[in-house]
Write an enzyme that holds these catalytic residues in place. Structure first.
Site, PDB file in Angstrom:
ATOM      1  N   LYS A 101      -2.213   3.397   4.900  1.00 29.90           N
ATOM      2  CA  LYS A 101      -2.735   4.702   4.551  1.00 29.90           C
ATOM      3  C   LYS A 101      -3.490   4.594   3.256  1.00 29.90           C
ATOM      4  O   LYS A 101      -2.888   4.427   2.209  1.00 29.90           O
ATOM      5  CB  LYS A 101      -1.612   5.704   4.397  1.00 29.90           C
ATOM      6  CG  LYS A 101      -0.748   5.770   5.617  1.00 29.90           C
ATOM      7  CD  LYS A 101      -1.541   6.172   6.797  1.00 29.90           C
ATOM      8  CE  LYS A 101      -0.851   5.903   8.088  1.00 29.90           C
ATOM      9  NZ  LYS A 101      -0.700   4.557   8.424  1.00 29.90           N
ATOM     10  N   HIS A 118       0.828  -1.213   0.000  1.00 30.22           N
ATOM     11  CA  HIS A 118       0.000   0.000   0.000  1.00 30.22           C
ATOM     12  C   HIS A 118       0.859   1.258   0.000  1.00 30.22           C
ATOM     13  O   HIS A 118       0.638   2.179  -0.779  1.00 30.22           O
ATOM     14  CB  HIS A 118      -0.920  -0.005   1.205  1.00 30.22           C
ATOM     15  CG  HIS A 118      -1.710   1.249   1.354  1.00 30.22           C
ATOM     16  ND1 HIS A 118      -2.924   1.446   0.735  1.00 30.22           N
ATOM     17  CD2 HIS A 118      -1.439   2.394   2.017  1.00 30.22           C
ATOM     18  CE1 HIS A 118      -3.364   2.651   1.017  1.00 30.22           C
ATOM     19  NE2 HIS A 118      -2.491   3.256   1.794  1.00 30.22           N
TER      20      HIS A 118
END
Length: 287
Positions: A285, A150
């Protein structure tokens, strides 16, 4: 700089000097010349986190609770400020200029100094946010594929999008700021040893799933516009990357929600896997 007709801006109550002094041409030029350096940062990031894991194998974990509280409070404050400064432009464009403009016309960076400044801050923030993984490594917590996947993809995509002045970034940025405002505040409370209700964690996860679903919907609509040769300031490469990213995140967060809050018949192995996924997913995030 302004290829499109000038649009009206929201009536900001107050402008900070760093906002009113913002010049998009300068930041765009810098990013166009340097966005590929994000690949070097990614390489260093991978070396540090996996080298750090190896280094920590036979060492006791660091608590780092005070630093973790400060870190989450800093990111929560940053996200809240970003949300408060970009939401007015976002809602103003939707109300006065419509959905198409909000997705396909990049006036939020080309014509609005406040939103433009915070778009720049948002893009740059994806680099220091890599520091989240340092806490995981030093505290010897689970580091699974999703977490570093990510961070890497969001950094690369955000820097590319700014370099291309991708119009759909208006949606992605505002959604991210809003969700992170709540998410980092929750992390800060947890780091301070408070126990927020489980319902709050469920709300945050639901918002994250919604964010991914909206990202997929926008990307699919943009692809349709591109195929129809409709003017939309997003490249086919950028749109394809966004669709792949948001769809993969959507699947992972749905799985997380199911195993965390709905599934009742889990084996021991599944329980262990779910715990690891929960930690990594909630610490990721989202864009």
């Amino acid at each position: 700089m302004e290829k499109y007709a000038r649009v009206t801006s929201p009536n900001y109550t107050y402008l900070f000097n760093f906002e009113s002094d913002f010049i998009h041409k300068k930041t765009l030029k810098w990013m166009e010349e340097n966005w590929t350096s994000s690949f070097y940062y990614v390489g260093l990031y991978v070396f540090v986190i996996f080298g750090g894991r190896y280094w920590m194998q036979n060492r006791p974990k660091f608590e780092l609770r005070t630093l973790l509280v400060a870190w989450n409070l800093m990111l929560a404050t940053f996200s809240i400020m970003g949300a408060c400064r970009t939401l007015p432009e976002f809602t103003h464009i939707l109300t006065h200029h419509g959905l198409y403009h909000s997705i396909c016309i990049p006036s939020f960076v080309e014509q609005d100094k406040v939103s433009g400044f915070w778009a720049w801050m948002f893009t740059l923030s994806k680099l220091p946010e890599l520091g989240d993984t340092v806490f995981i490594v030093l505290r010897k917590q689970p580091l699974i594929f999703l977490h570093w996947y990510h961070h890497i993809t969001v950094l690369l995509y955000s820097w590319l999008s700014y370099a291309e002045t991708s119009a759909s970034a208006r949606w992605f940025m505002v959604m991210n700021y809003c969700v992170h405002s709540l998410m980092y505040s929750y992390y800060a409370l947890k780091a301070m040893r408070y126990s927020p209700p489980k319902q709050l964690a469920m709300i945050i996860t639901s918002l994250q799933i919604t964010q991914m679903l909206v990202g997929c919907a926008i990307s699919l609509w943009v692809r349709r516009l591109i195929l129809r040769k409709t003017d939309c300031h997003i490249t086919i490469l950028n749109n394809s990357l966004a669709l792949v990213m948001y769809f993969s995140y959507f699947v992972l967060f749905v799985k997380f929600f199911y195993y965390s809050y709905m599934s009742r018949n889990k084996t021991i192995k599944t329980n262990i896997s779910a715990v690891n996924d929960v930690y990594a997913l909630i610490k990721s995030k989202t864009m």
